[in-house]
Design a protein around this motif. Structure first.
Motif, PDB file in Angstrom:
ATOM      1  N   ALA A  83      22.565  61.645  18.350  1.00  0.00           N
ATOM      2  CA  ALA A  83      22.258  60.842  17.153  1.00  0.00           C
ATOM      3  C   ALA A  83      23.045  59.488  16.951  1.00  0.00           C
ATOM      4  O   ALA A  83      22.622  58.313  16.522  1.00  0.00           O
ATOM      5  N   ALA A  84      24.315  59.595  17.463  1.00  0.00           N
ATOM      6  CA  ALA A  84      25.183  58.268  17.474  1.00  0.00           C
ATOM      7  C   ALA A  84      24.540  57.422  18.787  1.00  0.00           C
ATOM      8  O   ALA A  84      24.618  56.416  18.654  1.00  0.00           O
ATOM      9  N   GLU A  85      23.942  57.960  19.816  1.00  0.00           N
ATOM     10  CA  GLU A  85      23.649  57.124  20.849  1.00  0.00           C
ATOM     11  C   GLU A  85      22.321  56.394  20.198  1.00  0.00           C
ATOM     12  O   GLU A  85      21.832  55.543  21.058  1.00  0.00           O
ATOM     13  N   ASN A  86      21.629  57.158  19.449  1.00  0.00           N
ATOM     14  CA  ASN A  86      20.297  56.703  19.112  1.00  0.00           C
ATOM     15  C   ASN A  86      20.101  55.804  17.780  1.00  0.00           C
ATOM     16  O   ASN A  86      19.225  55.361  17.682  1.00  0.00           O
ATOM     17  N   GLN A  87      21.263  55.756  16.949  1.00  0.00           N
ATOM     18  CA  GLN A  87      21.200  55.202  15.658  1.00  0.00           C
ATOM     19  C   GLN A  87      22.298  54.471  15.477  1.00  0.00           C
ATOM     20  O   GLN A  87      23.421  54.979  15.314  1.00  0.00           O
ATOM     21  N   ALA A  88      22.164  53.196  15.074  1.00  0.00           N
ATOM     22  CA  ALA A  88      23.444  52.322  15.063  1.00  0.00           C
ATOM     23  C   ALA A  88      24.276  52.597  14.158  1.00  0.00           C
ATOM     24  O   ALA A  88      25.652  52.587  14.106  1.00  0.00           O
ATOM     25  N   PRO A  89      23.834  52.819  12.737  1.00  0.00           N
ATOM     26  CA  PRO A  89      24.501  53.132  11.564  1.00  0.00           C
ATOM     27  C   PRO A  89      25.629  54.433  12.075  1.00  0.00           C
ATOM     28  O   PRO A  89      26.912  54.454  11.667  1.00  0.00           O
ATOM     29  N   ILE A  90      24.959  55.464  12.655  1.00  0.00           N
ATOM     30  CA  ILE A  90      25.793  56.489  12.900  1.00  0.00           C
ATOM     31  C   ILE A  90      26.922  56.231  14.152  1.00  0.00           C
ATOM     32  O   ILE A  90      27.999  56.554  14.113  1.00  0.00           O
ATOM     33  N   ARG A  91      26.440  55.398  15.017  1.00  0.00           N
ATOM     34  CA  ARG A  91      27.266  55.041  16.133  1.00  0.00           C
ATOM     35  C   ARG A  91      28.535  54.184  15.581  1.00  0.00           C
ATOM     36  O   ARG A  91      29.741  54.428  16.057  1.00  0.00           O
TER      37      ARG A  91
END
Length: 178
Positions: free
Chosen positions: A84-92
């Motif tokens: 999720a962190a690799e695919n979603q900027a807010p989570i990253r």
């Protein structure tokens, strides 16, 4: 994963006995605390792995099925978080700015799923306790010259280690070695 080298096991004396120096970190200087933790995690990673493995083996001896379920839950949640962190900027951004909260969220979600599945005690003693001990040691162990040199080699890319890959997955790769 090619080129990944596990570092040597550090001596017991360097890890916890007479030559080891410990100090409570200053909670007002979070950057310095984070730097100390990351560098200790990189330097003592083989010792941390062996310590956690010892706890896992003890708990696994008494509750193998529940430990397997717990390890599966934690692994799936961690991999889901990394994906999720690799695919979603807010989570990253959240992962990068709040690594401790990210790990805590993974552990709390694991705890929730384990309570639903019925293996809370196994989770606490087999998975969460070793992680807690590693984080406490990494937070309180003062660094020495050898520690700083080894971490510099890791940070400039001359050496790749399993902990370096894990820290990279948690968004802490640029912090190491500073």
């Amino acid at each position: 994963m090619s080129g990944v080298q596990p570092p040597p096991v550090r001596s017991w004396d360097d890890f916890v006995l007479s030559s080891a120096r410990f100090s409570v970190p200053d909670p007002r200087d979070l950057d310095r605390w984070n730097n100390r933790m990351i560098n200790n995690l990189l330097y003592y990673q083989s010792n941390y792995f062996l310590s956690a493995l010892a706890f896992l083996l003890i708990v696994g001896y008494f509750q193998p099925t529940q430990l397997f379920v717990g390890a599966t839950v934690v692994t799936v949640l961690f991999l889901g978080f990394v994906w999720a962190a690799e695919n979603q900027a807010p989570i990253r951004r959240f992962r990068r700015n709040h690594p401790f909260v990210s790990v805590l969220a993974i552990l709390l979600a694991s705890y929730f799923f384990m309570s639903v599945l019925g293996g809370v005690a196994v989770f606490l003693f087999g998975i969460a306790f070793p992680i807690l001990m590693v984080l406490i040691h990494a937070s309180t162990r003062l660094r020495n010259l050898k520690n700083k040199l080894e971490n510099k080699l890791e940070s400039i890319g001359l050496k790749r280690t399993p902990m370096g890959l894990l820290l990279e997955a948690l968004g802490q790769e640029q912090e190491a070695g500073s």
